[in-house]
Design an enzyme around this catalytic site. Structure first.
Site, PDB file in Angstrom:
ATOM      1  CG  HIS A 188      -0.043   8.331  -6.938  1.00  0.00           C
ATOM      2  ND1 HIS A 188      -0.565   8.458  -5.674  1.00  0.00           N
ATOM      3  CD2 HIS A 188      -0.771   7.395  -7.562  1.00  0.00           C
ATOM      4  CE1 HIS A 188      -1.580   7.613  -5.546  1.00  0.00           C
ATOM      5  NE2 HIS A 188      -1.721   6.949  -6.671  1.00  0.00           N
TER       6      HIS A 188
ATOM      7  CG  ASN B  78      -3.461  -4.030   6.109  1.00  0.00           C
ATOM      8  OD1 ASN B  78      -2.677  -4.626   6.830  1.00  0.00           O
ATOM      9  ND2 ASN B  78      -4.747  -4.243   6.127  1.00  0.00           N
TER      10      ASN B  78
ATOM     11  NE  ARG C 192      -1.914   2.985  -6.440  1.00  0.00           N
ATOM     12  CZ  ARG C 192      -2.400   2.965  -5.204  1.00  0.00           C
ATOM     13  NH1 ARG C 192      -1.788   2.286  -4.254  1.00  0.00           N
ATOM     14  NH2 ARG C 192      -3.510   3.626  -4.951  1.00  0.00           N
TER      15      ARG C 192
ATOM     16  CG  HIS D 129      -5.584  -1.209 -11.744  1.00  0.00           C
ATOM     17  ND1 HIS D 129      -6.818  -0.606 -11.715  1.00  0.00           N
ATOM     18  CD2 HIS D 129      -4.745  -0.337 -11.132  1.00  0.00           C
ATOM     19  CE1 HIS D 129      -6.733   0.562 -11.122  1.00  0.00           C
ATOM     20  NE2 HIS D 129      -5.485   0.761 -10.757  1.00  0.00           N
TER      21      HIS D 129
HETATM   22  C1  LIG Z   1      -4.609  -8.170   3.821  1.00  0.00           C
HETATM   23  C2  LIG Z   1      -3.808  -7.729   4.995  1.00  0.00           C
HETATM   24  O1  LIG Z   1      -2.602  -7.559   4.899  1.00  0.00           O
HETATM   25  N1  LIG Z   1      -4.470  -7.514   6.118  1.00  0.00           N
HETATM   26  C3  LIG Z   1      -3.823  -7.124   7.357  1.00  0.00           C
HETATM   27  C4  LIG Z   1      -4.051  -5.655   7.650  1.00  0.00           C
HETATM   28  O2  LIG Z   1      -3.484  -5.302   8.892  1.00  0.00           O
HETATM   29  C5  LIG Z   1      -4.016  -6.023   9.987  1.00  0.00           C
HETATM   30  C6  LIG Z   1      -3.369  -5.531  11.259  1.00  0.00           C
HETATM   31  O3  LIG Z   1      -2.906  -4.247  11.156  1.00  0.00           O
HETATM   32  C7  LIG Z   1      -3.774  -7.510   9.791  1.00  0.00           C
HETATM   33  O4  LIG Z   1      -4.386  -8.232  10.852  1.00  0.00           O
HETATM   34  C8  LIG Z   1      -4.369  -7.960   8.479  1.00  0.00           C
HETATM   35  O5  LIG Z   1      -4.058  -9.314   8.248  1.00  0.00           O
END
Ligand SMILES: CC(=O)N[C@H]1CO[C@H](CO)[C@@H](O)[C@@H]1O
Ligand SMILES: *[C@@H]1O[C@H](CO)[C@@H](O)[C@H](O)[C@H]1NC(C)=O
Ligand SMILES: *[C@@H]1O[C@H](CO)[C@@H](O)[C@H](O)[C@H]1NC(C)=O
Length: 358
Positions: free
Chosen positions: A80, A108, A76, A210
Site C-alpha cells: 500500500h 474484523n 500489505r 495472496h
Molecule cells: C471471520 C471473523 O473474524 N468474523 C468475525 C467478524 O466480527 C464479528 C463481530 O464483530 C464476529 O462475530 C465474527 O466472528
C-alpha cells in the site's frame, strides 16, 4: 481427500508442460536483480546503524511465530505504501488515506492495526539501538515485508535501503487511482501498474503475495451472488458460500485455500484449478497476457520465488525520497514536529482500503 488428488494431478500436468524451461538456472538470480536507484544502497546503515537489519529480522521472526497473520499485514502495508505516492511511509501517517486514522475501524480488521503497531515497536527498538532519526519508517516497512516473507517460508532477497519518509499525506485521489479494486480485470490492473513502470510479470508475481492472508467476503461476493462466476470452480464456490452465505456477510476467509499460512506457489495452483478468490486473481489465468506466467509459477516454485524477489525490489523503489528529501520520522505515525506540509488532506477510509487488490 479428493481435492488433494486433484491438486497432485494438476501440478503434475502443468509440470510436464513447463519443466524443461526451468532447468539449470542456478545462479541466474543475481544477474536478474533490478538496478538500485540512485541514493539507495544495500549497506546504507553500515556505519549509522549496523544492527538495523538484524533488529527488524529478529522482531518479525518472533512476532510472526506468535501471529502468522502479521506476515500478511506487514507485507500489505509495504504494498500500500509503494503503490500510493511511492515508498515513503505515508501509509503510516495517522489520519492518512490508508492509515489507521481515527477509531473508525470496522469489525474484523484487527490484523491491520497489529501491523501498524509492529512497525512502531520496531522503530522503538531501532531508536534504542541507533538513535531517534536514523532508520526511516519507509525502510522499516521494506525490511519488515521481506522478513515477513522469509518468516512464512518465502524467498530471501536483499533490500536496497536509504529511503526517506514523506511529510505529506497521500490524497484520496492518489489512493483510489493507485490501488485497483479486487473486482478489476487484467487490463485495468496492467494499466494501473504501467503508471509505476511495473509489467505483466510483476503483476503476476506480486499477486502471489495472496499466498498468505485473509480476505473479506465483500471483496469477492460479486462472484458468488446473485450467481456464481462461471470462472469459479463450483465446489469451491459452494465452500465459500458456507463462510459467506449472502451478500453483505462480514466474515473473512483465507486468500490461499490450500496452504493459507505458508508463503509458497499454491496461489497459482489455485488459479489453475479455478479456485482464485478475487476477479483480479482468477483473471490472471484467463487473460492471454498473464496466463502463461501463472502456469509457469504453478509448476515451478523457484521461478515464482526468483521473480517475486525481483518484483519486490522493483516495487520497493517506486518514487522513493532520498538524500535530503523528506525526513526520517521520529514517530512513524506522525510527521516530525515543525514540519510544514502542503496539500494536507487527512481522511480515513479503512473500509475502502480493505477492498484493494494488494
Ligand atoms: C471471520 C471473523 O473474524 N468474523 C468475525 C467478524 O466480527 C464479528 C463481530 O464483530 C464476529 O462475530 C465474527 O466472528
Ligand atoms: C472443481 O473442484 C473439485 C474439487 O477440487 C473437482 O473435483 C472438480 O473436478 C472441479 N470442477 C471442475 C469443472 O474443474
Ligand atoms: C506517535 O504519533 C501518534 C499520532 O500522532 C500519537 O498518537 C502517538 O502517541 C505518538 N507516539 C509517541 C511515542 O509519541
Amino acid at each position: 481427500m479428493a481435492s488433494a488428488t486433484t491438486l497432485v494431478m494438476v501440478v503434475a500436468a502443468v509440470a510436464c508442460l513447463c519443466a524443461p524451461a526451468a532447468a539449470g538456472d542456478g545462479n541466474a538470480d543475481a544477474t536478474r536483480q533490478p538496478p538500485v536507484v540512485s541514493g539507495l544502497s544495500f549497506d546504507f546503515y553500515r556505519k549509522s546503524c549496523p544492527k538495523a537489519k538484524s533488529v527488524v529480522r529478529k522482531f518479525v521472526r518472533d512476532a510472526v511465530r506468535k501471529d502468522i497473520g502479521l506476515a500478511a499485514g506487514l507485507l500489505r502495508l509495504h504494498f500500500h505504501d509503494c503503490f500510493v505516492q511511492g515508498c515513503d511511509a505515508s501509509v503510516l501517517l495517522d489520519g492518512s488515506a490508508t492509515g489507521p486514522g481515527e477509531r473508525q475501524a470496522p469489525p474484523n480488521l484487527t490484523l491491520r492495526p497489529s501491523a501498524f503497531k509492529a512497525v512502531n515497536d520496531i522503530r522503538d527498538s531501532l531508536e534504542k539501538a541507533c538513535g531517534a532519526t536514523v532508520v526511516s519508517c519507509s525502510d522499516i516497512l521494506a525490511l519488515a515485508a521481506r522478513d515477513s516473507v522469509v518468516a512464512s517460508g518465502g524467498p530471501e532477497y536483499k533490500v536496497p535501503l536509504g529511503r526517506r519518509d514523506s511529510a505529506e499525506f497521500a490524497s484520496q485521489q492518489d489512493v483510489l487511482s493507485g490501488l485497483p479494486p479486487p473486482t478489476a480485470a487484467v487490463p485495468a490492473l496492467l494499466d494501473a501498474l504501467a503508471k509505476i513502470k511495473l509489467d505483466a510479470t510483476d503483476l503476476v508475481a506480486l499477486s502471489g503475495g495472496h499466498t498468505v492472508g485473509l480476505a473479506h467476503c465483500s471483496s469477492f461476493e460479486g462472484r458468488l451472488f446473485p450467481r456464481r462466476d462461471p470462472a469459479m470452480n463450483a465446489t469451491f464456490a459452494g465452500r465459500l458460500r458456507r463462510t459467506c452465505p449472502a451478500a453483505g456477510t462480514d466474515r473473512r476467509t483465507p486468500n490461499d485455500v490450500r496452504t493459507p499460512n505458508v508463503f509458497d506457489n499454491m496461489y497459482y495452483v489455485n488459479l489453475v484449478n479455478r479456485e482464485g478468490l478475487f476477479t483480479s486473481d482468477q483473471d490472471l489465468f484467463a487473460d492471454a497476457a498473464t496466463k502463461p506466467i501463472v502456469e509457469k509459477f504453478a509448476a515451478d516454485e523457484k521461478a515464482f520465488f526468483d521473480q517475486f524477489a525481483v518484483s519486490m525490489v522493483k516495487m520497493g523503489q517506486i518514487s522513493v525520497l532520498t538524500g535530503s528529501q523528506g525526513q526520517v520520522r521520529r514517530n512513524c505515525s506522525a510527521r516530525n514536529p515543525g514540519t510544514v506540509a502542503a496539500g494536507d488532506l487527512p481522511w480515513s477510509v479503512l473500509e475502502v482500503a480493505d477492498s484493494f487488490v494488494f
